[in-house]
Scaffold this active site. Structure first.
Site, PDB file in Angstrom:
ATOM      1  N   ASP A  28      -2.777 -12.280   4.941  1.00  0.00           N
ATOM      2  CA  ASP A  28      -3.841 -12.946   5.701  1.00  0.00           C
ATOM      3  C   ASP A  28      -5.165 -12.781   4.952  1.00  0.00           C
ATOM      4  O   ASP A  28      -5.903 -13.741   4.703  1.00  0.00           O
ATOM      5  CB  ASP A  28      -3.909 -12.281   7.092  1.00  0.00           C
ATOM      6  N   LYS A  50       0.878  -1.179   0.000  1.00  0.00           N
ATOM      7  CA  LYS A  50       0.000   0.000   0.000  1.00  0.00           C
ATOM      8  C   LYS A  50       0.909   1.221   0.000  1.00  0.00           C
ATOM      9  O   LYS A  50       0.849   2.089   0.888  1.00  0.00           O
ATOM     10  CB  LYS A  50      -0.927  -0.066   1.232  1.00  0.00           C
TER      11      LYS A  50
END
Ligand code: NAD
Length: 356
Positions: A248, A192
């Site tokens: 995850d 990000k």
């Protein structure tokens, strides 16, 4: 003849049933490809709490460290839900990953042609077959960073910290590049970097390493875009490497593309050859002891062990192809088909072994 020493952590719920089938299947593959497997059982999770009071006894850590590799079923169940957080079965799972220094989690998201119908995605999006490998950093980032709570002017706040060092990024990125080299030589690094400083360091570090792997085509995606691409154009991906928290979430999303949790294998690797191999699903207490459990995710985890820790790729391939053939003949309840007989966990294991 090579003899491999494997620690088995059967765990709780359906763990013992599915691991039993994986052990027998590994033995059968060994007979065919000229190696032998020796298994030693150790306790983890709820069964360890019952026997020793803790979810991860020291003996289990020692046993795993001494072995060539470790095979795990699953841990947890309602019986231990009231244990304090640090003594829950799942704490044993985090503990063993930490104790073995397993910093990379590998999760293939594969769609078997026979199970295409189970995928929530349309056939035209999936294409002929789909095979993505997600490499997730496992021991750093926000799940392990500084956290806390405070209060300012009567307003309670909480914080968690995402922090990665160059060496942490390099070692996980190296796994990503190495896996890409063994597959279709495409690596997508997900971050990000438009918002997070830790992601900017991640992106630069991965880019610097690309020079060492000129054959690998490296791309970068922001995590929000990657989440979209996984459902609208998953065929573009070969290997994805990403941080703990993004991995995850993305690996669960990718799992769902395959549509059946009973089929998904995983591996956790550290610096050495050894690793921890386990199905993605949990201990399924709702079906434990009924014979309904699908052992294929655990059997496929055993195949991953042969490929990544024991360097027996032919035997790994034989198991994977036997699983495909077994799917043509019968199904466990979770992947039932009206055209095929429904079989138990044990019968599915036997069927796979028949095709090895
Ligand atoms: P789960 O994965 O155990 O079960 C979810 C659903 O999928 C259930 O309906 C179950 O019957 C089904 N299912 C799972 N594996 C299957 C298989 N091999 N064959 C057929 N059906 C299967 O998830 P849950 O119900 O959220 O969790 C149950 C317990 O497992 C909890 O205690 C949880 O903490 C634990 N858990 C452990 C792990 C692990 O050990 N790695 C992972 C996830 C959950």
């Amino acid at each position: 003849m090579n003899t491999y020493h494997i620690t088995v952590l059967k765990g709780d719920g359906i763990g013992p049933e599915i691991v039993e089938e994986a052990m027998k299947t590994l033995k059968k593959a060994g007979e065919k490809y000229g190696f032998s497997m020796e298994f030693r059982e150790a306790l983890l999770g709820g069964s360890a709490i019952d026997a020793t009071g803790v979810p991860l006894p020291q003996e289990t850590i020692d046993c795993c460290k001494a072995a060539d590799s470790t095979l795990l079923g699953a841990v947890g169940g309602p019986k231990w839900d009231n244990q304090p957080g640090n003594n829950r079965p799942e704490a044993g799972l985090l503990g063993i990953r930490g104790a073995l220094g397993l910093f990379a989690n590998l999760r293939p998201a594969v769609i078997f042609p026979q199970l295409r119908e189970a995928s929530p995605l349309k056939s035209k999006i999936i294409g002929e077959n789909l095979d993505i490998l997600i490499v997730r950093e496992l021991t750093g980032g926000i799940y392990f960073g500084e956290r806390g709570r405070g209060e300012k002017n009567g307003n309670i706040y909480a914080y968690d910290t995402e922090k990665y060092s160059v060496s942490e990024i390099r070692r996980i990125a190296r796994k990503g590049f190495e896996m890409a080299m063994k597959r279709n030589k495409k690596l997508c690094s997900v971050d990000k970097a438009n918002v997070l400083e830790s992601s900017r360091l991640w992106r630069k570090t991965v880019a610097d390493m690309a020079e060492e792997y000129p054959e690998v085509e490296l791309t970068n995606l922001y995590v929000d875009n990657c989440a979209m691409q996984l459902v609208c154009n998953p065929k573009q991906f070969d290997v994805i490497v990403t941080s703990n928290i993004f991995g995850d979430i993305l690996s669960d999303e990718a799992s769902m593309i395959s549509g059946s949790i009973g089929m998904l294998a995983s591996a956790s690797l550290g610096a050495g050859k050894s690793g921890l191999y386990e199905p993605v699903h949990g201990s399924a207490p709702d079906i434990a002891g009924t014979g309904k459990a699908n052992p294929l995710a655990t059997i496929l985890s055993g195949a991953m062990m042969l490929r990544y820790s024991l360097e027996e790729p032919e035997a790994a391939e034989a198991i994977e192809s036997a699983v495909t053939k077994a799917l043509d003949h019968a199904r466990t309840a979770d992947i039932a088909s009206p055209q095929l007989p429904q079989v138990s966990c044990k019968e599915m294991g036997e069927l796979v072994r028949k095709f090895i």
